[in-house]
Design a protein around this motif. Structure first.
Motif, PDB file in Angstrom:
ATOM      1  N   HIS A 268       0.834  -1.203   0.000  1.00 34.78           N
ATOM      2  CA  HIS A 268       0.000   0.000   0.000  1.00 34.78           C
ATOM      3  C   HIS A 268       0.870   1.255   0.000  1.00 34.78           C
ATOM      4  CE1 HIS A 268      -3.838   2.076   0.557  1.00 34.78           C
ATOM      5  NE2 HIS A 268      -3.205   2.884   1.387  1.00 34.78           N
ATOM      6  N   THR A 269       2.003   1.172   0.656  1.00 32.57           N
ATOM      7  CA  THR A 269       2.952   2.292   0.635  1.00 32.57           C
ATOM      8  C   THR A 269       3.372   2.591  -0.801  1.00 32.57           C
ATOM      9  OG1 THR A 269       3.776   1.648   2.819  1.00 32.57           O
ATOM     10  CG2 THR A 269       5.157   3.125   1.520  1.00 32.57           C
ATOM     11  N   LEU A 270       3.674   1.540  -1.549  1.00 32.26           N
ATOM     12  CA  LEU A 270       4.028   1.722  -2.955  1.00 32.26           C
ATOM     13  C   LEU A 270       2.858   2.300  -3.743  1.00 32.26           C
ATOM     14  CD1 LEU A 270       5.939   1.356  -5.364  1.00 32.26           C
ATOM     15  CD2 LEU A 270       5.099  -1.012  -5.561  1.00 32.26           C
ATOM     16  N   ALA A 271       1.644   1.846  -3.432  1.00 35.04           N
ATOM     17  CA  ALA A 271       0.459   2.359  -4.125  1.00 35.04           C
ATOM     18  C   ALA A 271       0.308   3.867  -3.915  1.00 35.04           C
ATOM     19  CB  ALA A 271      -0.795   1.630  -3.638  1.00 35.04           C
ATOM     20  N   LEU A 272       0.546   4.332  -2.692  1.00 39.16           N
ATOM     21  CA  LEU A 272       0.468   5.768  -2.418  1.00 39.16           C
ATOM     22  C   LEU A 272       1.517   6.534  -3.224  1.00 39.16           C
ATOM     23  CD1 LEU A 272      -0.046   5.826   1.472  1.00 39.16           C
ATOM     24  CD2 LEU A 272      -1.747   6.332  -0.276  1.00 39.16           C
ATOM     25  N   ILE A 273       2.724   5.983  -3.269  1.00 35.43           N
ATOM     26  CA  ILE A 273       3.804   6.641  -4.006  1.00 35.43           C
ATOM     27  C   ILE A 273       3.458   6.748  -5.491  1.00 35.43           C
ATOM     28  CG2 ILE A 273       6.204   6.377  -4.790  1.00 35.43           C
ATOM     29  CD1 ILE A 273       6.773   5.064  -2.045  1.00 35.43           C
ATOM     30  N   LEU A 274       3.033   5.642  -6.088  1.00 36.33           N
ATOM     31  CA  LEU A 274       2.728   5.633  -7.514  1.00 36.33           C
ATOM     32  C   LEU A 274       1.535   6.533  -7.845  1.00 36.33           C
ATOM     33  CD1 LEU A 274       3.225   1.830  -8.272  1.00 36.33           C
ATOM     34  CD2 LEU A 274       4.684   3.721  -9.024  1.00 36.33           C
TER      35      LEU A 274
ATOM     36  N   ASN B  34       3.362   8.054   4.998  1.00 33.92           N
ATOM     37  CA  ASN B  34       3.204   7.482   6.337  1.00 33.92           C
ATOM     38  C   ASN B  34       2.097   6.439   6.341  1.00 33.92           C
ATOM     39  OD1 ASN B  34       3.276   6.911   9.053  1.00 33.92           O
ATOM     40  ND2 ASN B  34       2.374   8.845   9.726  1.00 33.92           N
ATOM     41  N   THR B  35       2.495   5.174   6.517  1.00 28.52           N
ATOM     42  CA  THR B  35       1.538   4.082   6.672  1.00 28.52           C
ATOM     43  C   THR B  35       1.730   3.401   8.024  1.00 28.52           C
ATOM     44  OG1 THR B  35       3.050   2.594   5.507  1.00 28.52           O
ATOM     45  CG2 THR B  35       1.299   3.611   4.191  1.00 28.52           C
ATOM     46  N   SER B  36       2.306   4.125   8.968  1.00 30.91           N
ATOM     47  CA  SER B  36       2.614   3.531  10.271  1.00 30.91           C
ATOM     48  C   SER B  36       1.666   4.019  11.358  1.00 30.91           C
ATOM     49  CB  SER B  36       4.066   3.835  10.651  1.00 30.91           C
ATOM     50  OG  SER B  36       4.421   3.162  11.838  1.00 30.91           O
TER      51      SER B  36
ATOM     52  N   GLY C  87       6.929  18.435  -1.296  1.00 29.77           N
ATOM     53  CA  GLY C  87       6.383  18.261  -2.635  1.00 29.77           C
ATOM     54  C   GLY C  87       5.147  17.384  -2.697  1.00 29.77           C
ATOM     55  N   TYR C  88       5.099  16.338  -1.876  1.00 27.27           N
ATOM     56  CA  TYR C  88       3.984  15.383  -1.875  1.00 27.27           C
ATOM     57  C   TYR C  88       3.816  14.829  -0.465  1.00 27.27           C
ATOM     58  CZ  TYR C  88       5.440  15.043  -6.840  1.00 27.27           C
ATOM     59  OH  TYR C  88       5.825  15.303  -8.132  1.00 27.27           O
ATOM     60  N   LEU C  89       2.586  14.538  -0.100  1.00 26.79           N
ATOM     61  CA  LEU C  89       2.317  13.890   1.178  1.00 26.79           C
ATOM     62  C   LEU C  89       1.270  12.806   0.967  1.00 26.79           C
ATOM     63  CD1 LEU C  89       2.584  13.716   4.300  1.00 26.79           C
ATOM     64  CD2 LEU C  89       0.700  15.376   4.432  1.00 26.79           C
ATOM     65  N   GLY C  90       1.608  11.581   1.344  1.00 29.67           N
ATOM     66  CA  GLY C  90       0.667  10.464   1.269  1.00 29.67           C
ATOM     67  C   GLY C  90       0.532   9.837   2.643  1.00 29.67           C
ATOM     68  N   ILE C  91      -0.689   9.833   3.193  1.00 25.73           N
ATOM     69  CA  ILE C  91      -0.878   9.287   4.539  1.00 25.73           C
ATOM     70  C   ILE C  91      -2.049   8.304   4.570  1.00 25.73           C
ATOM     71  CG2 ILE C  91       0.149  11.245   5.751  1.00 25.73           C
ATOM     72  CD1 ILE C  91      -2.684  12.282   6.319  1.00 25.73           C
ATOM     73  N   ASP C  92      -1.825   7.207   5.258  1.00 27.55           N
ATOM     74  CA  ASP C  92      -2.894   6.241   5.508  1.00 27.55           C
ATOM     75  C   ASP C  92      -3.305   6.291   6.974  1.00 27.55           C
ATOM     76  OD1 ASP C  92      -4.552   3.937   4.648  1.00 27.55           O
ATOM     77  OD2 ASP C  92      -3.312   2.827   6.077  1.00 27.55           O
ATOM     78  N   VAL C  93      -2.588   7.105   7.737  1.00 30.62           N
ATOM     79  CA  VAL C  93      -2.847   7.289   9.170  1.00 30.62           C
ATOM     80  C   VAL C  93      -2.800   8.782   9.457  1.00 30.62           C
ATOM     81  CG1 VAL C  93      -2.009   5.041   9.959  1.00 30.62           C
ATOM     82  CG2 VAL C  93      -0.386   6.890   9.559  1.00 30.62           C
ATOM     83  N   TYR C  94      -3.417   9.172  10.568  1.00 27.17           N
ATOM     84  CA  TYR C  94      -3.581  10.601  10.845  1.00 27.17           C
ATOM     85  C   TYR C  94      -3.641  10.819  12.349  1.00 27.17           C
ATOM     86  CZ  TYR C  94      -6.128  15.092  11.077  1.00 27.17           C
ATOM     87  OH  TYR C  94      -6.540  16.366  11.376  1.00 27.17           O
ATOM     88  N   GLU C  95      -3.099  11.939  12.804  1.00 22.42           N
ATOM     89  CA  GLU C  95      -3.044  12.235  14.243  1.00 22.42           C
ATOM     90  C   GLU C  95      -4.392  12.098  14.944  1.00 22.42           C
ATOM     91  OE1 GLU C  95      -0.063  15.153  16.058  1.00 22.42           O
ATOM     92  OE2 GLU C  95      -0.666  16.130  14.201  1.00 22.42           O
ATOM     93  N   GLN C  96      -5.435  12.630  14.324  1.00 19.31           N
ATOM     94  CA  GLN C  96      -6.756  12.643  14.950  1.00 19.31           C
ATOM     95  C   GLN C  96      -7.706  11.643  14.275  1.00 19.31           C
ATOM     96  OE1 GLN C  96      -7.045  14.491  17.616  1.00 19.31           O
ATOM     97  NE2 GLN C  96      -5.072  15.500  17.350  1.00 19.31           N
TER      98      GLN C  96
END
Length: 336
Positions: free
Chosen positions: A108-114, A232-234, A254-263
């Motif tokens: 999934h990390t790779l999916a976010l990057i691509l 960030n997928t952690s 330049g880019y931000l991909g997150i699968d998790v979030y502070e709140q």
């Protein structure tokens, strides 16, 4: 054992019921998350089963302990939402699922990057509207780029292998270097500052601890290359969201991909499509065209869901039978 499973969705019920057939456990599912207000639901149960956004703090633990709960079974790897000291004080055993599918998260990390790079999500929407223009869809070759991995455990190791296979130079930072990765030359370990200075893409795969809380902050973001991609997928609290927003606003990140979030406990795993979202930080993030947010779905594969149910129930069976608890978590984990 009689087990109260909190914060359940349809897929939790499906996989736990399927795996539960081969056990003697009585499973009762609650859609409510475990917290102080819902803790009374645990009355009459031997164990509770919780996920990442259940609030298993000292007050909640006191309540369920009074009801006779002896086990808290985490159906996840992280345990930062559990007061381990309070649990030990009340003699409650904490069990977890240390690894359910590291491949799922790494992929999934790779999916976010691509997706962020090649903007396939935008192209998909355009084409469905009959717009076949390529304007503003320019990406970059990932081959030859430097990828920095913070945290090189099982997921980080798999992700390193994936990016090496794509022809990237991979550098890593970890207080406990992975000897296998060093030996086979998959990555080179460097200091955190060196990683930030060198990397075109930075991916977080470390656990959330007091030391890693906001490891990505104003200082570390501005050490990154201008235009770097951060993934960030952690755990959400690894990133200071306000610092990321400032860096995005100024064009440094330049880019931000997150699968998790502070709140995320206020948002994720819920359908809020017809609700006014009052989380200003999330709304600010989603306003940026170079930000991609997914709702904590990196783990979400059939392989992972099967493994989560199987190991969770196996942990409970081991406790009930007085066997060795290989997946037990105690206060020594905090010290480590």
């Amino acid at each position: 054992m009689k087990v109260a499973i909190f914060g359940t969705k349809s897929y939790d019920k499906e996989f736990f019921k399927l795996e539960g057939v081969s056990t003697n456990h009585e499973l009762v599912f609650f859609e409510s998350r475990l917290r102080v207000k819902t803790a009374p639901l645990a009355k009459g149960f031997d164990a509770v089963c919780v996920f990442v956004n259940d609030v298993v703090d000292a007050e909640t633990i006191k309540i369920i302990a009074d009801f006779g709960v002896k086990v808290i079974a985490l159906r996840c790897a992280g345990f930062n939402n559990v007061d381990l000291e309070e649990a030990e004080k009340h003699g409650i055993v904490i069990l977890r699922v240390p690894a359910y599918s590291p491949y799922a998260v790494a992929e999934h990390t790779l999916a976010l990057i691509l997706t962020l790079n090649r903007k396939t999500h935008k192209a998909y929407n355009r084409v469905r509207e009959g717009n076949f223009s390529l304007d503003r869809l320019t990406g970059f070759d990932i081959h030859g780029k430097t990828v920095g991995i913070i945290g090189t455990g099982k997921i980080g190791q798999i992700f390193a292998n994936i990016m090496t296979g794509l022809g990237c130079k991979v550098v890593g930072f970890d207080l406990y270097p992975n000897k296998e990765l060093e030996k086979n030359g998959t990555l080179k370990y460097v200091s955190l500052n060196e990683l930030l200075d060198q990397s075109d893409i930075i991916s977080l795969h470390c656990p959330l601890t007091p030391q890693t809380h906001h490891i990505i902050n104003d200082h570390t973001i501005w050490r990154m290359k201008k235009g770097a991609m951060l993934i960030n997928t952690s755990r959400g609290r690894l990133i200071d969201t306000e610092a990321a927003i400032r860096a995005l606003s100024k064009g440094h990140l330049g880019y931000l991909g997150i699968d998790v979030y502070e709140q995320e406990e206020k948002l994720f795993f819920r359908d809020l499509s017809e609700t006014l979202i009052r989380d200003e930080k999330m709304m600010n993030l989603m306003a940026f065209p170079n930000v991609l947010v997914t709702g904590h779905q990196a783990f979400f594969t059939d392989t992972a869901l099967t493994q989560i149910a199987r190991v969770t129930l196996g942990n409970l069976t081991a406790y009930e039978n007085g066997e060795e608890l290989v997946n037990r978590v105690g206060t020594e984990a905090i010290k480590a």
